[in-house]
Design a protein around this motif. Structure first.
Motif, PDB file in Angstrom:
ATOM      1  N   ALA A  20       0.830  -1.210   0.000  1.00  0.00           N
ATOM      2  CA  ALA A  20       0.000   0.000   0.000  1.00  0.00           C
ATOM      3  C   ALA A  20       0.863   1.258   0.000  1.00  0.00           C
ATOM      4  O   ALA A  20       1.864   1.336   0.731  1.00  0.00           O
ATOM      5  CB  ALA A  20      -0.918  -0.013   1.211  1.00  0.00           C
ATOM      6  N   LYS A  31      -2.384   3.858   3.048  1.00  0.00           N
ATOM      7  CA  LYS A  31      -2.629   2.676   3.878  1.00  0.00           C
ATOM      8  C   LYS A  31      -4.081   2.521   4.323  1.00  0.00           C
ATOM      9  O   LYS A  31      -4.736   3.508   4.665  1.00  0.00           O
ATOM     10  CB  LYS A  31      -1.763   2.751   5.147  1.00  0.00           C
ATOM     11  CG  LYS A  31      -0.285   2.995   4.910  1.00  0.00           C
ATOM     12  CD  LYS A  31       0.409   1.843   4.225  1.00  0.00           C
ATOM     13  CE  LYS A  31       1.899   2.089   4.057  1.00  0.00           C
ATOM     14  NZ  LYS A  31       2.580   0.996   3.373  1.00  0.00           N
ATOM     15  N   TYR A  32      -4.512   1.279   4.356  1.00  0.00           N
ATOM     16  CA  TYR A  32      -5.797   0.874   4.947  1.00  0.00           C
ATOM     17  C   TYR A  32      -5.508   0.511   6.402  1.00  0.00           C
ATOM     18  O   TYR A  32      -4.742  -0.410   6.660  1.00  0.00           O
ATOM     19  CB  TYR A  32      -6.315  -0.318   4.139  1.00  0.00           C
ATOM     20  CG  TYR A  32      -7.173  -1.353   4.833  1.00  0.00           C
ATOM     21  CD1 TYR A  32      -8.382  -1.019   5.441  1.00  0.00           C
ATOM     22  CD2 TYR A  32      -6.792  -2.700   4.815  1.00  0.00           C
ATOM     23  CE1 TYR A  32      -9.175  -2.013   6.042  1.00  0.00           C
ATOM     24  CE2 TYR A  32      -7.573  -3.695   5.397  1.00  0.00           C
ATOM     25  CZ  TYR A  32      -8.762  -3.338   6.011  1.00  0.00           C
ATOM     26  OH  TYR A  32      -9.534  -4.317   6.590  1.00  0.00           O
ATOM     27  N   LYS A  63     -11.303  -0.369  10.099  1.00  0.00           N
ATOM     28  CA  LYS A  63     -12.378  -0.953   9.281  1.00  0.00           C
ATOM     29  C   LYS A  63     -13.647  -1.093  10.100  1.00  0.00           C
ATOM     30  O   LYS A  63     -13.621  -0.985  11.336  1.00  0.00           O
ATOM     31  CB  LYS A  63     -11.932  -2.311   8.750  1.00  0.00           C
ATOM     32  CG  LYS A  63     -11.694  -3.358   9.832  1.00  0.00           C
ATOM     33  CD  LYS A  63     -11.332  -4.715   9.238  1.00  0.00           C
ATOM     34  CE  LYS A  63     -10.973  -5.721  10.308  1.00  0.00           C
ATOM     35  NZ  LYS A  63     -10.620  -7.034   9.794  1.00  0.00           N
ATOM     36  N   GLY A  68     -12.271 -12.168   2.975  1.00  0.00           N
ATOM     37  CA  GLY A  68     -11.236 -12.954   3.663  1.00  0.00           C
ATOM     38  C   GLY A  68     -10.236 -12.067   4.371  1.00  0.00           C
ATOM     39  O   GLY A  68      -9.878 -12.296   5.525  1.00  0.00           O
ATOM     40  N   ARG A  84      -7.060  -5.951  -3.044  1.00  0.00           N
ATOM     41  CA  ARG A  84      -6.150  -5.239  -3.958  1.00  0.00           C
ATOM     42  C   ARG A  84      -5.165  -6.178  -4.650  1.00  0.00           C
ATOM     43  O   ARG A  84      -4.242  -5.702  -5.313  1.00  0.00           O
ATOM     44  CB  ARG A  84      -5.369  -4.168  -3.180  1.00  0.00           C
ATOM     45  CG  ARG A  84      -6.232  -3.113  -2.461  1.00  0.00           C
ATOM     46  CD  ARG A  84      -5.344  -1.976  -1.917  1.00  0.00           C
ATOM     47  NE  ARG A  84      -4.238  -2.532  -1.187  1.00  0.00           N
ATOM     48  CZ  ARG A  84      -3.991  -2.354   0.131  1.00  0.00           C
ATOM     49  NH1 ARG A  84      -4.785  -1.571   0.844  1.00  0.00           N
ATOM     50  NH2 ARG A  84      -2.963  -2.917   0.708  1.00  0.00           N
ATOM     51  N   SER A  86      -3.353  -8.315  12.112  1.00  0.00           N
ATOM     52  CA  SER A  86      -4.070  -7.230  11.433  1.00  0.00           C
ATOM     53  C   SER A  86      -5.409  -6.959  12.116  1.00  0.00           C
ATOM     54  O   SER A  86      -5.828  -5.810  12.229  1.00  0.00           O
ATOM     55  CB  SER A  86      -4.248  -7.542   9.957  1.00  0.00           C
ATOM     56  OG  SER A  86      -4.900  -8.764   9.795  1.00  0.00           O
ATOM     57  N   HIS A 141      -6.266  -3.222  13.248  1.00  0.00           N
ATOM     58  CA  HIS A 141      -7.415  -2.427  12.786  1.00  0.00           C
ATOM     59  C   HIS A 141      -8.302  -2.045  13.971  1.00  0.00           C
ATOM     60  O   HIS A 141      -8.835  -0.939  14.024  1.00  0.00           O
ATOM     61  CB  HIS A 141      -8.224  -3.210  11.753  1.00  0.00           C
ATOM     62  CG  HIS A 141      -7.523  -3.343  10.439  1.00  0.00           C
ATOM     63  ND1 HIS A 141      -7.389  -2.288   9.562  1.00  0.00           N
ATOM     64  CD2 HIS A 141      -6.907  -4.392   9.847  1.00  0.00           C
ATOM     65  CE1 HIS A 141      -6.724  -2.698   8.493  1.00  0.00           C
ATOM     66  NE2 HIS A 141      -6.412  -3.971   8.642  1.00  0.00           N
ATOM     67  N   LEU A 167       0.993   5.497   9.579  1.00  0.00           N
ATOM     68  CA  LEU A 167       0.493   4.169   9.978  1.00  0.00           C
ATOM     69  C   LEU A 167       1.138   3.748  11.301  1.00  0.00           C
ATOM     70  O   LEU A 167       0.471   3.323  12.245  1.00  0.00           O
ATOM     71  CB  LEU A 167       0.825   3.152   8.868  1.00  0.00           C
ATOM     72  CG  LEU A 167       0.687   1.675   9.220  1.00  0.00           C
ATOM     73  CD1 LEU A 167      -0.774   1.290   9.342  1.00  0.00           C
ATOM     74  CD2 LEU A 167       1.377   0.794   8.178  1.00  0.00           C
ATOM     75  N   ASP A 197       4.990  -1.857   6.069  1.00  0.00           N
ATOM     76  CA  ASP A 197       3.729  -2.523   6.383  1.00  0.00           C
ATOM     77  C   ASP A 197       3.594  -2.488   7.905  1.00  0.00           C
ATOM     78  O   ASP A 197       4.382  -1.845   8.568  1.00  0.00           O
ATOM     79  CB  ASP A 197       3.791  -3.976   5.872  1.00  0.00           C
ATOM     80  CG  ASP A 197       2.880  -4.183   4.684  1.00  0.00           C
ATOM     81  OD1 ASP A 197       1.893  -3.442   4.579  1.00  0.00           O
ATOM     82  OD2 ASP A 197       3.152  -5.094   3.877  1.00  0.00           O
TER      83      ASP A 197
HETATM   84  C1  2P0 Z   1      -2.537  -2.073   3.935  1.00  0.00           C
HETATM   85  N1  2P0 Z   1      -2.183  -3.319   6.060  1.00  0.00           N
HETATM   86  O1  2P0 Z   1      -3.166  -1.148   3.399  1.00  0.00           O
HETATM   87  C2  2P0 Z   1      -2.372  -2.024   5.446  1.00  0.00           C
HETATM   88  C3  2P0 Z   1      -1.158  -1.229   5.804  1.00  0.00           C
HETATM   89  C4  2P0 Z   1      -0.962  -3.396   6.799  1.00  0.00           C
HETATM   90  C5  2P0 Z   1      -0.434  -2.037   6.836  1.00  0.00           C
HETATM   91  O2  2P0 Z   1      -4.081  -4.095   5.282  1.00  0.00           O
HETATM   92  O3  2P0 Z   1      -8.115  -7.581   8.994  1.00  0.00           O
HETATM   93  O4  2P0 Z   1      -4.421  -8.259   6.546  1.00  0.00           O
HETATM   94  O5  2P0 Z   1      -7.554  -9.044   7.035  1.00  0.00           O
HETATM   95  O6  2P0 Z   1      -8.670  -6.832   6.678  1.00  0.00           O
HETATM   96  O7  2P0 Z   1      -5.632  -6.552   5.123  1.00  0.00           O
HETATM   97  C6  2P0 Z   1      -3.013  -5.513   6.772  1.00  0.00           C
HETATM   98  O8  2P0 Z   1      -4.301  -5.856   7.163  1.00  0.00           O
HETATM   99  O9  2P0 Z   1      -6.343  -6.904   7.491  1.00  0.00           O
HETATM  100  C7  2P0 Z   1      -3.133  -4.259   5.990  1.00  0.00           C
HETATM  101  P1  2P0 Z   1      -7.755  -7.628   7.536  1.00  0.00           P
HETATM  102  P2  2P0 Z   1      -5.183  -6.973   6.453  1.00  0.00           P
HETATM  103  O10 2P0 Z   1      -2.000  -2.980   3.269  1.00  0.00           O
END
Ligand code: 2P0
Length: 363
Positions: free
Chosen positions: A29, A32-33, A36, A164, A170, A223, A227, A273, A314
């Motif tokens: 990313a 960043k996400y 949620k 999942g 993505r 994760s 979140h 992040l 990350d």
């Molecule tokens: C991302 N990450 O945007 C962010 C930045 C890590 C740091 O998304 O709970 O495994 O399965 O939806 O996608 C890591 O979290 O979490 C993540 P879930 P995910 O890539």
């Protein structure tokens, strides 16, 4: 597309047996996400580079279900060895997918999966793993419903992958991928990811990502916990607004090939992040001393040589070093000679922006 567009539209299914195969890449990313609600509905939009070398290959064997009831019948093998530890996660995923694939109840599954990167590397395998599994399921669905439009195939795979693991949404398409609604981007959705529809300068189409494996252990924060830390976080609202603003800024930067702007936004996203984790209750420091040494060395090298190299992170200690393909001749020797000293046994992975998920031949 809306949620109901992902419901099964094909004819009644008669269960048989066979297998389907897909390979899905990991992604990194840029925006960043982190945060949620519901089943992986993102608190803010995110934008990623799809990777090429880091990928998960999955072959999904299916057969008429032996047991009765709605409980999914699943076995998982990782690198040829039984991996019962993954079964609950796969089962939960199949249960979430069931409303959109009612035929799932008629089948039992054996998953044979392998990652191109070491399992202990600290690289997220949930994104590529869930994406590969989602693609296998949609491929199987296509056997019952061959008229499925190609656009629906990819969108449904991303939609299911999201159920999942959020970042897995993505890991279907190549290049730059956008997940999450943003008012200035037509077609953006919280439900699934799309290929980034804006203009992208050639420099960003051939980007390198050298991943420095500073810490190869298990992640200190899962994760789900990570979140969760954003619920009630004192800076949550401003962080979500910042991500939206950074995505807005990146649109002009990507179109213009503005490398300085890119570096500023991408590094700020990575540090923001980690700032969220530093400022949460309980607090987490996921960077290691080696992470900070690498960040300082990258900034120093950039100031001295003018090479447009930057870092992103990350939710862990590893560093992704990003640079244009045209700079690789100067940047890679610096990485190899200086930065890999901070990696365990010099471990690193040379990756680049990739073309997205694909089927594969004999494993
Ligand atoms: C991302 N990450 O945007 C962010 C930045 C890590 C740091 O998304 O709970 O495994 O399965 O939806 O996608 C890591 O979290 O979490 C993540 P879930 P995910 O890539």
């Amino acid at each position: 597309m809306e949620e109901r567009d992902f419901e099964y539209q094909g004819p009644q299914v008669t269960p048989g047996s066979g297998s389907v195969r897909w390979s899905a890449p990991s992604n990194i990313a840029l925006v960043k996400y982190w945060g949620k609600h519901g089943v992986q509905l993102p608190a803010n939009p995110s934008l990623s580079f799809t990777l090429e070398a880091c990928a998960t290959r999955t072959e999904l064997y299916y057969y008429p279900k032996k047991q009765t009831g709605t409980q999914p019948e699943v076995e998982v093998f990782l690198d040829g060895l039984s991996a019962p530890g993954f079964v609950p996660k796969v089962r939960q995923f199949l249960e979430r997918a069931r409303p959109y694939m009612p035929w799932l109840d008629q089948f039992g599954f054996r998953l044979e999966t392998s990652n191109s990167f070491p399992h202990s590397s600290g690289i997220a395998s949930s994104a590529s793993g869930m994406a590969a599994l989602a693609l296998c399921l949609v491929e199987l669905e296509r056997r019952f419903y061959p008229q499925m439009p190609e656009a629906l195939f990819r969108r449904k795979a991303s939609f299911l992958a999201r159920l999942g693991s959020g970042s897995a949404a993505r890991s279907i398409d190549g290049g730059l991928v956008l997940w999450g609604e943003h008012p200035s981007i037509n077609g953006s959705s919280d439900l699934y990811a799309i290929p980034y529809p804006g203009e992208v300068h050639a420099v960003f189409q051939e980007y390198h990502d050298t991943i420095l494996l500073v810490d190869e252990g298990e992640k200190a924060v899962s994760s789900t916990v990570g979140h969760g830390l954003m619920h009630g976080h004192p800076y949550a609202a401003s962080r979500f607004a910042q991500a939206g603003g950074n995505l807005e800024r990146l649109q002009d930067i990507l179109a213009a090939g503005d490398l300085d702007g890119f570096i500023e936004v991408v590094e700020s996203e990575a540090l923001s992040l980690h700032a969220m984790m530093l400022a949460s209750t309980p607090s987490y420091i996921l960077m290691k001393p080696g992470t900070l040494s690498i960040i300082e060395a990258i900034r120093d090298f950039r100031a001295r040589t003018g090479n447009p190299v930057c870092f992103t992170l990350d939710a862990g200690a590893n560093v992704h070093v990003l640079y244009p393909a045209a700079s690789a001749g100067e940047v890679y020797p610096f990485i190899r000679e200086v930065l890999t000293a901070y990696c365990k046994d010099g471990h690193h992975i040379c990756d680049r922006v990739g073309t997205g998920a694909r089927t594969f031949g004999t494993p």
